[in-house]
Design a protein around this motif. Structure first.
Motif, PDB file in Angstrom:
ATOM      1  N   PHE A  19      33.507  40.782  51.589  1.00  0.00           N
ATOM      2  CA  PHE A  19      33.082  41.378  50.316  1.00  0.00           C
ATOM      3  C   PHE A  19      34.152  42.305  49.751  1.00  0.00           C
ATOM      4  N   ILE A  20      34.753  43.124  50.594  1.00  0.00           N
ATOM      5  CA  ILE A  20      35.808  44.037  50.128  1.00  0.00           C
ATOM      6  C   ILE A  20      37.004  43.252  49.610  1.00  0.00           C
ATOM      7  N   TRP A  21      37.358  42.169  50.283  1.00  0.00           N
ATOM      8  CA  TRP A  21      38.450  41.295  49.846  1.00  0.00           C
ATOM      9  C   TRP A  21      38.137  40.744  48.455  1.00  0.00           C
ATOM     10  N   THR A  22      36.904  40.311  48.247  1.00  0.00           N
ATOM     11  CA  THR A  22      36.500  39.793  46.943  1.00  0.00           C
ATOM     12  C   THR A  22      36.506  40.899  45.896  1.00  0.00           C
ATOM     13  N   LEU A  23      35.991  42.054  46.262  1.00  0.00           N
ATOM     14  CA  LEU A  23      35.934  43.176  45.327  1.00  0.00           C
ATOM     15  C   LEU A  23      37.322  43.577  44.844  1.00  0.00           C
ATOM     16  N   THR A  24      38.259  43.722  45.757  1.00  0.00           N
ATOM     17  CA  THR A  24      39.612  44.128  45.365  1.00  0.00           C
ATOM     18  C   THR A  24      40.330  43.019  44.601  1.00  0.00           C
ATOM     19  N   SER A  25      40.127  41.778  44.985  1.00  0.00           N
ATOM     20  CA  SER A  25      40.758  40.665  44.264  1.00  0.00           C
ATOM     21  C   SER A  25      40.199  40.530  42.859  1.00  0.00           C
ATOM     22  N   TYR A  26      38.893  40.674  42.742  1.00  0.00           N
ATOM     23  CA  TYR A  26      38.213  40.492  41.462  1.00  0.00           C
ATOM     24  C   TYR A  26      38.633  41.554  40.453  1.00  0.00           C
ATOM     25  N   GLN A  27      38.698  42.793  40.880  1.00  0.00           N
ATOM     26  CA  GLN A  27      39.024  43.886  39.972  1.00  0.00           C
ATOM     27  C   GLN A  27      40.491  43.885  39.555  1.00  0.00           C
ATOM     28  N   GLY A  28      41.337  43.257  40.332  1.00  0.00           N
ATOM     29  CA  GLY A  28      42.753  43.238  40.006  1.00  0.00           C
ATOM     30  C   GLY A  28      43.158  42.147  39.041  1.00  0.00           C
ATOM     31  N   LEU A  29      42.213  41.318  38.634  1.00  0.00           N
ATOM     32  CA  LEU A  29      42.543  40.184  37.772  1.00  0.00           C
ATOM     33  C   LEU A  29      42.022  40.385  36.354  1.00  0.00           C
ATOM     34  N   PRO A  30      42.899  40.208  35.357  1.00  0.00           N
ATOM     35  CA  PRO A  30      42.453  40.354  33.975  1.00  0.00           C
ATOM     36  C   PRO A  30      41.813  39.078  33.423  1.00  0.00           C
ATOM     37  N   ASP A  31      42.161  37.927  33.977  1.00  0.00           N
ATOM     38  CA  ASP A  31      41.731  36.635  33.447  1.00  0.00           C
ATOM     39  C   ASP A  31      40.355  36.246  33.999  1.00  0.00           C
ATOM     40  N   GLY A  32      39.473  35.829  33.118  1.00  0.00           N
ATOM     41  CA  GLY A  32      38.128  35.432  33.521  1.00  0.00           C
ATOM     42  C   GLY A  32      38.109  34.208  34.416  1.00  0.00           C
ATOM     43  N   GLN A  33      39.001  33.248  34.149  1.00  0.00           N
ATOM     44  CA  GLN A  33      39.057  32.032  34.965  1.00  0.00           C
ATOM     45  C   GLN A  33      39.463  32.358  36.403  1.00  0.00           C
ATOM     46  N   LEU A  34      40.446  33.237  36.554  1.00  0.00           N
ATOM     47  CA  LEU A  34      40.867  33.625  37.898  1.00  0.00           C
ATOM     48  C   LEU A  34      39.769  34.404  38.614  1.00  0.00           C
ATOM     49  N   ARG A  35      39.037  35.215  37.878  1.00  0.00           N
ATOM     50  CA  ARG A  35      37.916  35.946  38.481  1.00  0.00           C
ATOM     51  C   ARG A  35      36.850  34.980  38.989  1.00  0.00           C
ATOM     52  N   ASN A  36      36.596  33.910  38.228  1.00  0.00           N
ATOM     53  CA  ASN A  36      35.643  32.901  38.680  1.00  0.00           C
ATOM     54  C   ASN A  36      36.119  32.223  39.955  1.00  0.00           C
TER      55      ASN A  36
END
Length: 115
Positions: A19-36
């Motif tokens: 979960f922490i890995w996902t949280l940090t990866s998700y917040q560091g990305l500006p692009d919606g596609q990459l967040r998905n």
């Protein structure tokens, strides 16, 4: 500390780290596609860790949410999947599997005693 407690602690740590890995990866990305894609990676990791019970419980929770009309998106979806799969994995690996193992061993001992 008992072995069971160590495995349970390891389980909680692994679930938390994913979960922490996902949280940090998700917040560091500006692009919606990459967040998905980060959310997809998270879901797949959790489902692999809890196969097959994670698949079943996640499908059940998703169906219930759809019936109620709620929708989880973004990090709330990741948190929901983490909790659902964490509970499913706990029940599968620390409750059901040990119970089946004890039952199988008892049955095997019983059949050996009959011979």
């Amino acid at each position: 500390m008992k072995r069971h407690s160590l495995f349970l602690l390891a389980w909680v740590v692994v679930i938390g780290l994913v979960f922490i890995w996902t949280l940090t990866s998700y917040q560091g990305l500006p692009d919606g596609q990459l967040r998905n894609e980060v959310l997809l990676r998270h879901g797949l990791c959790m489902l692999v860790l809890t196969f097959p019970s994670g698949w079943l419980l996640t499908a059940l929770v998703s169906a219930i949410l759809a019936l109620v009309g709620l929708e989880a998106e973004g990090l709330s979806d990741a948190l929901l999947v983490t909790l659902t799969c964490g509970i499913a994995g706990y029940l599968q690996w620390f409750v059901l599997l040990p119970w089946l193992w004890r039952r199988w061993k008892a049955r095997r001992l019983q059949s050996a005693a009959v011979r």
